[in-house]
Design a protein around this motif. Structure first.
Motif, mmCIF file in Angstrom:
data_model
loop_
_atom_site.group_PDB
_atom_site.id
_atom_site.type_symbol
_atom_site.label_atom_id
_atom_site.label_comp_id
_atom_site.label_asym_id
_atom_site.label_seq_id
_atom_site.Cartn_x
_atom_site.Cartn_y
_atom_site.Cartn_z
ATOM 1 N N SER A 122 0.839 -1.196 0.000
ATOM 2 C CA SER A 122 0.000 0.000 0.000
ATOM 3 C C SER A 122 0.874 1.246 0.000
ATOM 4 C CB SER A 122 -0.910 0.007 1.234
ATOM 5 O OG SER A 122 -1.651 1.207 1.314
ATOM 6 N N ALA A 123 0.537 2.195 -0.862
ATOM 7 C CA ALA A 123 1.165 3.517 -0.848
ATOM 8 C C ALA A 123 0.116 4.501 -0.338
ATOM 9 C CB ALA A 123 1.633 3.911 -2.243
ATOM 10 N N TYR A 124 0.511 5.375 0.573
ATOM 11 C CA TYR A 124 -0.473 6.252 1.191
ATOM 12 C C TYR A 124 0.048 7.682 1.338
ATOM 13 C CZ TYR A 124 2.288 5.158 5.380
ATOM 14 O OH TYR A 124 3.321 4.986 6.278
ATOM 15 N N TYR A 125 -0.922 8.584 1.449
ATOM 16 C CA TYR A 125 -0.609 10.005 1.656
ATOM 17 C C TYR A 125 -1.632 10.561 2.639
ATOM 18 C CZ TYR A 125 -0.476 15.054 0.833
ATOM 19 O OH TYR A 125 -0.406 16.415 0.997
ATOM 20 N N ASN A 126 -1.153 11.119 3.749
ATOM 21 C CA ASN A 126 -2.013 11.709 4.775
ATOM 22 C C ASN A 126 -1.628 13.163 4.994
ATOM 23 O OD1 ASN A 126 -2.945 9.086 5.050
ATOM 24 N ND2 ASN A 126 -1.847 8.692 6.961
ATOM 25 N N VAL A 127 -2.620 14.015 5.134
ATOM 26 C CA VAL A 127 -2.355 15.410 5.466
ATOM 27 C C VAL A 127 -3.223 15.797 6.655
ATOM 28 C CG1 VAL A 127 -4.028 16.182 3.724
ATOM 29 C CG2 VAL A 127 -2.315 17.794 4.616
ATOM 30 N N SER A 128 -2.580 16.334 7.704
ATOM 31 C CA SER A 128 -3.262 16.731 8.936
ATOM 32 C C SER A 128 -3.093 18.225 9.156
ATOM 33 C CB SER A 128 -2.698 15.968 10.143
ATOM 34 O OG SER A 128 -2.805 14.575 9.956
ATOM 35 N N LYS A 129 -4.192 18.886 9.472
ATOM 36 C CA LYS A 129 -4.155 20.323 9.732
ATOM 37 C C LYS A 129 -4.400 20.588 11.217
ATOM 38 C CE LYS A 129 -5.595 21.604 5.062
ATOM 39 N NZ LYS A 129 -6.557 22.353 4.226
ATOM 40 N N ASP A 130 -3.857 21.714 11.699
ATOM 41 C CA ASP A 130 -3.911 22.040 13.128
ATOM 42 C C ASP A 130 -3.346 20.898 13.961
ATOM 43 O OD1 ASP A 130 -5.001 24.570 12.793
ATOM 44 O OD2 ASP A 130 -7.059 23.820 12.788
ATOM 45 N N ASN A 131 -2.244 20.342 13.475
ATOM 46 C CA ASN A 131 -1.612 19.213 14.155
ATOM 47 C C ASN A 131 -1.067 19.641 15.510
ATOM 48 O OD1 ASN A 131 -0.972 16.396 13.760
ATOM 49 N ND2 ASN A 131 1.168 17.003 13.777
ATOM 50 N N TRP A 132 -1.074 18.721 16.483
ATOM 51 C CA TRP A 132 -0.541 19.035 17.810
ATOM 52 C C TRP A 132 0.986 19.053 17.777
ATOM 53 C CZ3 TRP A 132 -3.741 14.451 19.999
ATOM 54 C CH2 TRP A 132 -5.093 14.790 19.990
ATOM 55 N N GLU A 133 1.533 20.057 18.396
ATOM 56 C CA GLU A 133 2.969 20.115 18.665
ATOM 57 C C GLU A 133 3.140 20.364 20.155
ATOM 58 O OE1 GLU A 133 5.239 19.359 16.603
ATOM 59 O OE2 GLU A 133 4.165 19.476 14.682
ATOM 60 N N PHE A 134 4.134 19.731 20.749
ATOM 61 C CA PHE A 134 4.357 19.869 22.187
ATOM 62 C C PHE A 134 5.485 20.866 22.416
ATOM 63 C CE2 PHE A 134 2.090 15.961 21.722
ATOM 64 C CZ PHE A 134 1.246 15.923 22.827
ATOM 65 N N ILE A 135 5.107 22.018 22.931
ATOM 66 C CA ILE A 135 6.051 23.112 23.161
ATOM 67 C C ILE A 135 6.816 22.866 24.457
ATOM 68 C CG2 ILE A 135 6.304 25.602 23.352
ATOM 69 C CD1 ILE A 135 5.092 24.607 20.694
ATOM 70 N N ILE A 136 8.119 23.020 24.408
ATOM 71 C CA ILE A 136 8.966 22.886 25.594
ATOM 72 C C ILE A 136 9.665 24.215 25.817
ATOM 73 C CG2 ILE A 136 10.862 21.622 26.665
ATOM 74 C CD1 ILE A 136 10.241 19.334 24.717
ATOM 75 N N GLN A 137 9.486 24.788 26.993
ATOM 76 C CA GLN A 137 10.095 26.081 27.270
ATOM 77 C C GLN A 137 10.551 26.177 28.724
ATOM 78 O OE1 GLN A 137 6.900 28.754 26.218
ATOM 79 N NE2 GLN A 137 5.915 28.579 28.199
ATOM 80 N N ASN A 138 11.513 27.044 28.932
ATOM 81 C CA ASN A 138 12.064 27.276 30.259
ATOM 82 C C ASN A 138 11.073 28.130 31.059
ATOM 83 O OD1 ASN A 138 13.642 28.312 32.503
ATOM 84 N ND2 ASN A 138 15.450 27.610 31.385
ATOM 85 N N THR A 139 10.740 27.694 32.281
ATOM 86 C CA THR A 139 9.794 28.437 33.123
ATOM 87 C C THR A 139 10.450 29.618 33.832
ATOM 88 O OG1 THR A 139 10.210 27.030 35.053
ATOM 89 C CG2 THR A 139 8.458 26.339 33.525
ATOM 90 N N GLY A 140 11.773 29.671 33.805
ATOM 91 C CA GLY A 140 12.482 30.713 34.538
ATOM 92 C C GLY A 140 12.664 30.375 36.001
#
Length: 334
Positions: A122-140
């Motif tokens: 099987s060959a496939y193609y998927n497109v997702s919009k508003d995909n989740w990304e996990f932001i990592i940041q310093n709290t200070g």
């Protein structure tokens, strides 16, 4: 709360078969913090069409073409705004404004059967919009000893993600007593999106491209003396995105089953994660700060032995009546 209704319709014209469906969902999400005036309610309705076309080119050989729309809803943990402490230096919190991810999936497949082989690709193609990304940041903030910084991780609807891949599945029975089922999947993911921290105005670019794969090999061997052995092996190749790099993961499960006492009893022996290697090892890249290495193992290797006795009933009788054996060996199947 998710309410849904759907219908399906199928029709076959000579060697061409068509199956179509349409599903409507109406979802209500309510988040109510009783200790404050905060309350958030979201309502959304969506349509999810499905179309599958099968073409039988010759006996034992066919081609399929399909399209469907999918939804991935955020779990409660992803919506919970309260912080959870996974370690002294890492905090996770949910996002009450997180929306589901919608994906349009297209695929074209080919299946061929021989006497001892079954090949499916099987060959496939998927497109997702508003995909989740996990932001990592310093709290200070720093830990109590003042030696380490504390980082926060949370999900946001951020990017558009495209995945194109190829899947290869093979079922092979070299001998009457030996069944082999294998699967290989390779895919390329491209992601684009930017996140701007509202507190620092620091913008993180999530544009990224990565190619990875996974391999699965399942074997079932039937030995003399009513003894069955099953070995399941899996390997997920290394992967990475803009903020993390994950090492490959290999794992293997082993199960053996033997019928005794004229098939009125079964002894099962199982080893889950035979090499104790099912660990997620990753390096997290925090822009402008540092790198963090982490290991996570959901469960260490487990060994179990069980004995099942069927009163007034053999295993063959149970199968004739449509029953199912839930011993360790059967659980590995599928």
């Amino acid at each position: 709360m998710v309410n849904a209704a759907y219908f399906q319709y199928g029709q076959k014209f000579n060697k061409i078969s068509i199956l179509g469906g349409l599903r409507y969902e109406y979802t209500t999400v309510e988040i109510d913090q009783f200790t404050s005036v905060f309350k958030d309610i979201k309502n959304y309705g969506n349509l999810f069409p499905t179309v599958n076309i099968g073409i039988e080119t010759k006996e034992g050989e066919n081609v399929t073409i399909g399209y469907n729309r999918r939804i991935r809803r955020p779990r409660g943990r992803f919506l919970n705004p309260f912080q959870s402490l996974s370690s002294a230096t890492n905090i996770f919190r949910g996002n009450v404004d997180l929306n589901p991810v919608f994906t349009d999936a297209f695929d074209i497949g080919y299946l061929k059967r021989w006497e001892k082989f079954t090949l499916s690709t099987s060959a496939y193609y998927n497109v997702s919009k508003d995909n989740w990304e996990f932001i990592i940041q310093n709290t200070g903030k720093e830990t109590e000893n003042g030696n380490e910084a504390i980082y926060e991780r949370f999900p946001v609807n951020l990017s558009t993600s495209e995945r194109i891949g190829f899947e290869f599945t093979l079922t092979f029975k070299p001998f009457k007593f030996w069944n082999i089922n294998s699967d290989f999947n390779i895919f390329h993911v491209s992601t684009d999106g930017d996140y701007t921290n509202p507190d620092t105005n620091l913008t993180t670019n999530f544009d990224f491209k990565n190619t990875s794969y996974f391999v699965r090999l399942n074997q079932k061997i039937s030995l003399p003396g009513k003894t069955d052995i099953q070995i399941n092996s899996n390997y997920s190749g290394p992967s990475e995105n803009r903020q993390s790099k994950n090492k490959g993961i290999f794992s293997m499960d082993f199960a053996a089953s033997k019928e005794i006492l004229k098939e009125k009893a079964t002894i099962n022996f199982n080893i889950s994660d035979f090499f104790n290697s099912r660990k997620r090892m990753s390096t997290t890249l925090i822009p402008g700060f540092t790198e963090q290495y982490s290991e996570f193992q959901w469960r260490e290797r487990q060994i179990s032995v069980s004995f099942i006795y069927r009163f007034n009933q053999t295993k063959i009788d149970k199968k004739k009546k449509g029953g199912q054996e839930f011993n360790g060996l059967e659980e590995f199947e599928g």
